[in-house]
Design a protein around this motif. Sequence first.
Motif: not given
Length: 286
Positions: A133-147, A199-205
């Motif tokens: 429902s909020d993929p921008d939030r999920t992408l940020r969560q993935v970014r924080e999850l990664l080493s 693409t812009p969503k990934l960059t913004a995250a």
Amino acid sequence: MTHPAPHGTHTAHEHVHVETDLAEILDLDAEVLAEHIAAVTASLPTETDPRHIVDLGCGTGAGTLALLRRFPNSRVTAVDSAPAHLDRLRDKAVADGVDERLRIVRADLDTPTLPDLGRPELVWASASMHHMSDPDRTLRQVRELLSPGGVFLMIELAAFPRFLPPAAPADSPGLEDRCHAAIDREHAATTSHRGADWTPKLTAAGFTIESENTRTLHVPAARNPAVTRYAHTTFTGLRTRIGRLLTPEDRTALDRLLDPESPQSLRNRDDLALRTRRTTWTTRAG
């Protein structure tokens, strides 16, 4: 990957039925597109096996198992919300002898907080982000999850796969497109991000995009008999879920395609082929 049913539209019995049908479709998709999945895992920019990989929205395990084969020294955590999908994945992992390197987590990824998944060096998400429902939030969560410096690979499809030529069937040309347009309207609230500009969503995250590749995949049933089973399972699901929204003429044409005794049955056609377009983003956490 998991494709949830619209909230509030299915009884508990129907939800189990939908999960089972979807599990069949996911297994068939993996069988038909095994070469594509293997090619994507082979292209991952890793010089050594990651110690820990997370598959977000793993479905019945097409990506999970491909990653376990590609990286024999890695451990994979597979996350999904559907018990039927996870049960199938567990059985496949045991059959492949890789279950000791697999951790299965049942969780809803569409929440403000992800479960404890550790610090993976690689996160894989195939056809799961568009369900958030909020993929921008999920992408940020993935970014924080990664080493730091970890790789995030995301695959998305522009639309549901197609199987019939555009002018087929002869008695109802364009039937497949009308069926998918009807189900898109039904699921607009829960899959509104399919076909988004990622693409812009990934960059913004906070991801650096190393590559973006769109492939048009075409697998004739003559080359892979599983295509016919995939088509039949897909059209059966369409008939069940949106048959009431079709015209009487389209319902009759759809029933003929599904009738094994009909000369127009999917199983009697020599022009079936899986056609789909999938885009892969390979990114790295900054």
